[in-house]
Design a protein around this motif. Sequence first.
Motif, PDB file in Angstrom:
ATOM      1  N   ASP A  56      72.285  -3.211  20.353  1.00 41.15           N
ATOM      2  CA  ASP A  56      73.293  -3.474  19.328  1.00 41.15           C
ATOM      3  C   ASP A  56      73.040  -4.797  18.621  1.00 41.15           C
ATOM      4  OD1 ASP A  56      73.875  -5.213  21.357  1.00 41.15           O
ATOM      5  OD2 ASP A  56      76.025  -4.800  21.421  1.00 41.15           O
ATOM      6  N   LEU A  66      71.465   0.781  17.338  1.00 42.00           N
ATOM      7  CA  LEU A  66      72.700   0.965  16.581  1.00 42.00           C
ATOM      8  C   LEU A  66      72.607   0.194  15.275  1.00 42.00           C
ATOM      9  CD1 LEU A  66      75.328   0.581  19.442  1.00 42.00           C
ATOM     10  CD2 LEU A  66      74.518   2.690  18.409  1.00 42.00           C
ATOM     11  N   GLU A  67      71.915   0.767  14.326  1.00 42.97           N
ATOM     12  CA  GLU A  67      71.806   0.148  13.007  1.00 42.97           C
ATOM     13  C   GLU A  67      71.639   1.247  11.981  1.00 42.97           C
ATOM     14  OE1 GLU A  67      69.274  -3.309  10.656  1.00 42.97           O
ATOM     15  OE2 GLU A  67      68.386  -2.269  12.354  1.00 42.97           O
ATOM     16  N   TRP A 106      74.231  -4.185  14.973  1.00 43.92           N
ATOM     17  CA  TRP A 106      75.220  -3.143  14.737  1.00 43.92           C
ATOM     18  C   TRP A 106      76.317  -3.672  13.819  1.00 43.92           C
ATOM     19  CZ3 TRP A 106      79.412  -0.917  18.438  1.00 43.92           C
ATOM     20  CH2 TRP A 106      79.824   0.333  17.958  1.00 43.92           C
ATOM     21  N   TYR A 127      78.625  -3.694  21.197  1.00 46.54           N
ATOM     22  CA  TYR A 127      78.959  -2.363  21.710  1.00 46.54           C
ATOM     23  C   TYR A 127      79.993  -2.443  22.826  1.00 46.54           C
ATOM     24  CZ  TYR A 127      78.222   2.256  23.820  1.00 46.54           C
ATOM     25  OH  TYR A 127      78.394   3.515  24.337  1.00 46.54           O
TER      26      TYR A 127
END
Length: 627
Positions: A296, A264-265, A299, A304
């Motif tokens: 995450d 998640l980036e 993120w 998350y």
Amino acid sequence: MPPTLDLSRTRHSKMIVSPPRINLRRAASYNHADRGPLSSTSSRFSFNHLLFSPPPSPGLPALVPTRPRQASGSKLLPVRPSRALRYLVWISCVLFIYYLTRLTVVRRPVVRALSWTYHAHNEYEMVEAEENLPDFPTPIAVTDKRGRAKWTISIPPSYDFPLSTGQYADLAAQCKEISERVQALHSNHGLPQTILGPFSGPSLDDRHFVDVKEAKAEGLLRGWSVKLSRVGKHGLPGNIIGESNSAQSTEQQPICHKSMTFVLESADAGLGKMLMQLWTAYGIALNEGRAFFIDDSRWAYGKYTDIFLPPPSPGCRPPPRHEMTPCPRQARHLVVSSATVGDVLIPHQAAIPETAAATAAQKDAFHLARKGYDALFHLNAEDAAYVSSRISEFATRRTDSPGNSKSTHPGLAIGLHIRRGDCHPLEYQYRASYIPTDVYIERAREILETAFNHSAPHRAEDTAAKKHSFLVLASDDPTVYDSEEIRRSSIPVLRAQDRIKLASKAAIHQAKGEPDRAVMRKFVDETFGWEGGFFASMFHHLGTSGVGGKNGAEETPNADSMRLRSLIGRAYVMDLAVLGRASDVVVCTVSAAGCRTLGVMMGWDRGIERGAWVNVDGHYGWGGVEF
């Protein structure tokens, strides 16, 4: 006088008489009796009498005529067949012994570490040199024990996980380059790129690729044992959600045979685009039998689990981090980031069609995303309870009359998703601005008229149903809720959720109280709100000074900034949850990722086939994930 010999009756009327000069003495060498006494060795039994025989008499003709000798050049075989056969057997034995020796002797694999020279337009030039493993992530060309060219990926165990977005992008481009070179060595004997022609990228099944685990077992990745002892068995861990969910029993679980880890980036701050990518990736992993994990570590919205529940546990644990590679597509443990998501999802991408007619590609992409939605879109316990109560409130409003009596003719809940900010419509006349709010309201009015426009006997029922109908509004621009178009709407308008609101400048001043302009006060920075909608640049600088970090890098947000970002994410997903589950019809613009997400939430049959998902941004149909 002795009688004479009469030879006239014999068969041979002629005979050859030897000249008198020929000595007719018996040769002693041909008569064993005249050779004198035999020695002790010569008295033994021997085969000499079989090997040595006297030559034919020179005075007598041969009984059988001999064939004439042929010239040595006319013979088919220069040597006897038995001797040629011996030579052939001898050579075969030598070759067989050499082959066995080569197989039994362990050949040390050759590692060709790659250094890359970067040029404009993301072009790479590969230079090969036999040396030890490099100390940076890179593909490497290797030669196995049989001398065949292979390639794999070397990620030092001491590197942080996950790698940066730029490193994943570089690895993806380098994988294509080295796959092409190794393929050229096998099929074209190492011909250069200019001779081979353009390269279209590695296939989904590159038989010359060796997975990291197999390469390590075959000794192609030397020197890792020392590095692994320094950083631990699994390398630097990162923050994988699926692993932390079962931290107590992690060591007892086996390592997954195949896996996909979604990082998640992204430089894009939009949450709807990330959700579509995440759901589609989960659907692909499910179809391929891969365990699915989420990381995450970096993120932009924080943790998350502050927004969603952890993903379903696959029953196994992630592999060592250096075995997770972004390429090739067939890798056993695949890492999907914003830089490589296109390589994974492009075969399943459904572009936004120019017509509303559904296609096979649309349906395939839709069902993949739907699998991810069913498995992953579960809000945290606090937000899920609020969303459930909000949906129940709307369901009650659809049937209750103003006097709190139940109506047998419920109305419609029409959801409006109005996206502003840095997302502009596809329709040509509005592409530099936004679709007016009146367009949404007018389409909602048309839907109501179509649903409740029956003949005269049912006119009273339709009138009652219209009174119970209302609009459910969600927007990233807080000024839309108080706009003139919303206030003069003949259909009641309700917020999708009011638990977390994006504040405008006017709301902030009202909360703080208007300062007295006649009184001198200390200077404070001007207040900024979310007027105009969600902008990625404003989101990234939320809670920071805006000057950047060290060496011009983006400033790392502090804890308060991450908390604010998490609140924005929670508000967004709660809006989607209420609109997707409480609305009978949703009106939105397909150019917005949140609109396509709402289509997935409503389902293919209800949303696409029966028309509950309505697009007001041109005559386009539902589109899948974008990159």
